[in-house]
Design a protein around this motif. Structure first.
Motif, PDB file in Angstrom:
ATOM      1  N   ASN A   1       0.789  -1.226   0.000  1.00  0.00           N
ATOM      2  CA  ASN A   1       0.000   0.000   0.000  1.00  0.00           C
ATOM      3  C   ASN A   1       0.815   1.267   0.000  1.00  0.00           C
ATOM      4  N   ASN A   2       2.056   1.203   0.467  1.00  0.00           N
ATOM      5  CA  ASN A   2       2.823   2.436   0.625  1.00  0.00           C
ATOM      6  C   ASN A   2       4.179   2.428  -0.036  1.00  0.00           C
TER       7      ASN A   2
ATOM      8  N   GLN B   1      -1.925  -1.314  -8.596  1.00  0.00           N
ATOM      9  CA  GLN B   1      -1.920  -0.641  -7.285  1.00  0.00           C
ATOM     10  C   GLN B   1      -3.287  -0.064  -6.964  1.00  0.00           C
ATOM     11  N   ASP B   2      -3.600   0.004  -5.675  1.00  0.00           N
ATOM     12  CA  ASP B   2      -4.808   0.699  -5.271  1.00  0.00           C
ATOM     13  C   ASP B   2      -4.549   2.181  -5.156  1.00  0.00           C
TER      14      ASP B   2
END
Lengths: 362, 129
Positions: free
Chosen positions: A78-79, A102-103
């Motif tokens: 996520n990061n 990716q979200d």
């Protein structure tokens, strides 16, 4: 490899002992000595985070995984996906499939350049939703990954058409290309490049690429005779000319999406129907085996939602020509959502249901 | 007509109040100061999963327009209208854009808009910012 405590550790050791007994002649003393194939087999059953962790356990495992890992998915990140890719690309040089969807957009050009510099055997790459990438990534991929067969660039809005065209001149083996939502990147120039260079193209998603017109699709149809799936969802400039060209040149077409292509008229439908008839194997002496093979040929899926200019007779002609197109529930593949005047179009199955059971099928 | 084709919208979106089909993205809001007979309405540059009714000429507060009413593809309920043609030059920017009535859609968090007891009884009207 002591990652568990207490009783489970004892069970692991017992399993290890039992395994050692079955493998004769091979000197395995500890976990770090197990064969590469066995290690990769075990890792194929665990999730990608653990695979990455396993590659950091010891030199033996690092080398084994670097040589053996062919498939990796990092979408759970996520990061820090960008730094993760930067650190992993030099290690996993044998990757064939890499999923980096990716979200939230994290990936940047330097990570893709790292992939292109190290993973030369890459065949399948998913970079969808990487909003921060620029043309630099495409130029790097063109030079570094010429064996690409499947590429997903959907929702990457920062690419330009020149960069994608450049990529196609190097990655000539592309079979599956997803450019859904790449509005700036897909123009007639791009489609001409694909038609010229990627002659093995089988599946192309051009959804929402509203700049493309008939010229582009016609050069695509001419250049890619093996085209099987084409999605032109939201490509509002497309007219019957495109569909006629596809019907003429792409005999293996299985799935066509024309959602919101409002210029499509009956002429397109009749050209599809005629191509279906033209490509039927002639002669009455075909064996039943060949007949069932034919049933797999021809259109299996057609989406003409919101194409309100179509009339029932034309669409029914298409439905009759291609036995794989269905309007019955469960096998629905002829989708006409929003076409209120096409409610009378049915596949043959529904008529059979009418005949056998005395109540309406819908 | 058989099975529905629904476009999946990713991100924060407004959905039909009755059947929860996503209709438009929050990013596509152009203006929030429109008025319809049920209260607030938003102007969107792009909407999905709707079909259009018949063209009509309507007199609105800002002048004469040709509009089509739009309905949700899934449940058929009326959700708003789309401007096809604007007779006045300074209203031209609306052409092609759609208005969704706030009462007929639920917001991105699922919250609904409740119309006040005393409704505006005037005909449909729209104002600019």
């Amino acid at each position: 490899m002591v990652m568990v405590v207490g009783e489970t550790s004892m069970e692991l050791d017992q399993c290890f002992q039992m395994m050692m007994m079955k493998m004769e002649g091979v000197s395995i003393k500890e976990w770090k000595d197990i064969p590469v194939e066995l290690l990769m087999r075990i890792l194929s059953l665990v999730d990608d985070r653990n695979v990455i962790a396993a590659s950091g356990v010891c030199c033996g495992w690092r080398d084994a995984i670097s040589l053996g890992l062919t498939r990796l998915r990092l979408s759970w990140c996520n990061n820090n996906m960008n730094s993760l890719v930067l650190s992993l690309a030099p290690k996993f040089i044998k990757l064939q499939t890499l999923i980096l969807r990716q979200d939230n957009p994290q990936l940047e050009d330097n990570a893709v350049e790292a992939i292109a510099n190290h993973c030369h055997e890459l065949q399948e790459l998913d970079l969808s939703k990487s909003l921060r990438l620029t043309d630099r990534s495409l130029y790097a991929l063109a030079h570094g990954c010429p064996n690409l067969t499947k590429l997903n660039l959907s929702a990457c809005t920062s690419f330009s058409d020149k960069a994608i065209a450049y990529l196609t001149t190097f990655c000539r083996n592309l079979k599956v290309l997803n450019l859904c939502g790449c509005v700036n990147a897909v123009s007639d120039y791009t489609l001409e490049a694909i038609g010229n260079n990627c002659n093995q193209m089988q599946s192309l998603n051009l959804g929402w690429c509203e700049k493309i017109s008939d010229d582009g699709v016609m050069s695509l149809a001419y250049g890619c005779p093996d085209l099987r799936t084409l999605d032109l969802c939201g490509c509002v400039l497309i007219t019957d000319e495109s569909v006629v060209a596809l019907a003429d040149w792409c005999v293996h077409l299985r799935s066509l999406g024309l959602y919101y292509c409002r210029n499509i008229t009956d002429r397109a439908m009749y050209s599809l129907a005629q191509s279906g008839v033209k490509n039927k194997p002639g002669g009455q002496w075909k064996s039943s085996a060949k007949k069932s093979k034919f049933d797999e040929e021809g259109l299996r899926s057609l989406n003409i939602s919101q194409c309100t200019a179509l009339t029932p007779s034309a669409v029914q002609a298409v439905c009759d020509t291609f036995p794989a197109l269905h309007t019955c529930s469960g096998r629905h593949s002829l989708v006409m959502s929003g076409c209120l005047n096409l409610t009378s179009v049915h596949c043959a199955c529904i008529l059979q249901a009418h005949r056998s059971v005395p109540h309406s099928a819908h | 007509m058989g099975r529905l084709f629904l476009v999946n919208l990713e991100g924060k979106s407004y959905s039909c109040r009755h059947c929860k089909t996503s209709i438009a993205l929050c990013d596509d809001v152009v203006s929030k100061s429109f008025q319809s007979r049920h209260g607030k309405a938003y102007l969107f540059s792009k909407v999905a999963n709707v079909y259009a009714g018949k063209k009509e000429d309507r007199m609105m507060m800002t002048g004469m327009h040709t509009v089509v009413d739009i309905y949700c593809v899934k449940c058929g309920s009326y959700v708003g209208w789309r401007y096809e043609f604007a007779f006045e030059k300074n209203q031209k920017y609306k052409e092609g854009k759609s208005v969704l009535e706030r009462y007929k859609v639920c917001g991105p968090d699922g919250n609904n808009y409740w119309v006040a007891a005393q409704e505006v009884e005037a005909g449909e009207s729209d104002t600019d910012e």
